[in-house]
Design an enzyme around this catalytic site. Structure first.
Site, PDB file in Angstrom:
ATOM      1  N   ASN A  46       1.357  -5.539  -2.881  1.00 47.45           N
ATOM      2  CA  ASN A  46       1.973  -4.827  -4.007  1.00 47.45           C
ATOM      3  C   ASN A  46       3.487  -4.661  -3.851  1.00 47.45           C
ATOM      4  OD1 ASN A  46       2.313  -2.786  -2.131  1.00 47.45           O
ATOM      5  ND2 ASN A  46       0.899  -1.347  -3.092  1.00 47.45           N
ATOM      6  N   LYS A  47       4.083  -5.234  -2.816  1.00 51.32           N
ATOM      7  CA  LYS A  47       5.528  -5.043  -2.609  1.00 51.32           C
ATOM      8  C   LYS A  47       6.332  -6.008  -3.493  1.00 51.32           C
ATOM      9  CE  LYS A  47       4.582  -1.745   0.067  1.00 51.32           C
ATOM     10  NZ  LYS A  47       4.746  -1.281   1.416  1.00 51.32           N
TER      11      LYS A  47
END
Ligand SMILES: *Cc1c(COP(=O)(O)O)cnc(C)c1O
Length: 368
Positions: free
Chosen positions: A183-184
């Site tokens: 999710n970065k």
């Protein structure tokens, strides 16, 4: 059909597939291979630093950084209470003690005055987190570290490409860390990086992440090390992501601007931006005004019913069971308020403008 908008998802729209296939076809699937060096070199250049070392994830990047600096039992390391749990856990992995400080209402990052107050004779380092993509007040924090002779580690897991005074985060600390979790801002699936300008420190961290083996003498292990390596397959995905990082960042900034414009005048406030900083908005984040007749969790439930996933802010770490004991009697009013009232909105590079508008309409319907 019911819409379904996740809070986050990777955008693998570049050379990811081609480079991964190349790993498989060439048999270079483990922690050697050309993509590792290429990703490290490219990431070092992106941050404007001399050395970047890949590793297995952002948590072990923090552990490597602390070990590299020689943090040991008895030492104290100052960390913000409003961050992901890994920031403090890595300190504990070294046998040292995390000392929590409250947030600055101006950036939601650690408040410089609180850092100064938390320093004791045992303090060795400060971990500066750039929360949700917003750079911390580096002038003040670096000044404090310099005056007290403390190491600076930047936890830039959420802030690839964020800038302060036109310099990229990851280039201010003695050593800095990044995460490439799914999710970065850019991802390798699981993965991390440490960056530094210090060649001695880079060599030490390289040895530690490779089981401690002596670089001059194969299978000679003079220190306790770890296997914290990244694979060539992960680096292949990372290189492809890095080729498009400007797009990933630009898109996240545009997303935040659209949310801010659509929701101007509502009973919410967005993460402020420090005067000298560029927030890259890993997650567009807002804090609900208090006393408006609806709680943060009610808002999240209403949005979920429309197929919109959101995230609550992190619980302040001083409230978690293993850290609460040391924090009795202390209060962290800013972090506590942010944590109770804050949500992260769907924010990912491939999110469509029409989805942002849909989310905003749902928020407005709930707040009015
Ligand atoms: C994600 C994150 C980490 C840990 O990264 P992983 O790759 O999940 O281990 C550390 N610090 C912060 C602030 C993060 O957001």
């Amino acid at each position: 059909m019911q819409k379904s908008i996740p809070v986050s998802e990777p955008a693998l729209s570049g050379n990811e597939k081609q480079y991964v296939l190349d790993c498989l076809e060439s048999n270079w699937i483990s922690s050697n291979g050309k993509y590792i060096g290429a990703f490290e070199k490219g990431f070092a250049d992106f941050c404007g630093v001399r050395h970047a070392l890949s590793c297995a994830n952002g948590t072990v990047a923090l552990h490597l950084a602390l070990l590299g600096l020689g943090i040991k039992p008895g030492d104290e390391v100052i960390v913000p209470t409003l961050t992901y749990v890994a920031t403090a856990n890595a300190v504990v992995y070294c046998g040292a003690k995390p000392v929590f400080v409250d947030s600055d209402p101006l950036t939601w990052n650690m408040a410089p005055a609180e850092v100064e107050r938390a320093i004791t004779p045992q303090t060795r380092a400060i971990i500066i987190v750039h929360i949700y993509g917003c750079p911390a007040e580096m002038d003040a924090l670096l000044g404090i570290a310099r005056r007290h002779g403390l190491y600076v580690i930047e936890d830039a897991a959420e802030a690839h490409g964020a800038e302060y005074d036109q310099k990229r985060v990851g280039s201010f600390g003695d050593v800095s860390t990044f995460s490439f979790y799914g999710n970065k801002i850019i991802t390798t699936g699981e993965g991390g990086m440490v960056t530094t300008n210090d060649s001695t420190l880079a060599a030490r961290m390289l040895q530690i992440k490779g089981q401690g083996m002596d670089p001059q003498r194969r299978y000679w292990f003079p220190i306790i090390g770890y296997n914290y390596r990244m694979t060539n397959i992960e680096a292949a995905i990372g290189l492809a992501q890095l080729e498009k990082i400007d797009w990933h960042i630009q898109r996240r900034i545009e997303i935040a601007r659209r949310y801010q414009a659509n929701l101007a005048g509502e009973k919410v406030s967005f993460q402020p931006e420090p005067a000298k900083g560029r927030n890259v908005y890993w997650m567009t984040s807002l804090v609900l005004d208090e006393g408006i007749g609806i709680s943060r969790d009610e808002l999240r439930e209403k949005l979920a019913a429309s197929g919109i996933e959101t995230r609550p802010f992190f619980y302040p770490l001083h409230t978690l069971p293993m850290y609460a004991v040391d924090s009795t009697g202390k209060s962290f009013p800013v972090a506590s308020r942010l944590s109770a009232q804050g949500i992260n909105l769907p924010s990912y590079s491939s999110l469509e403008d029409s989805d942002i508008d849909f989310v905003c309409t749902a928020i407005q319907a709930t707040l009015r």
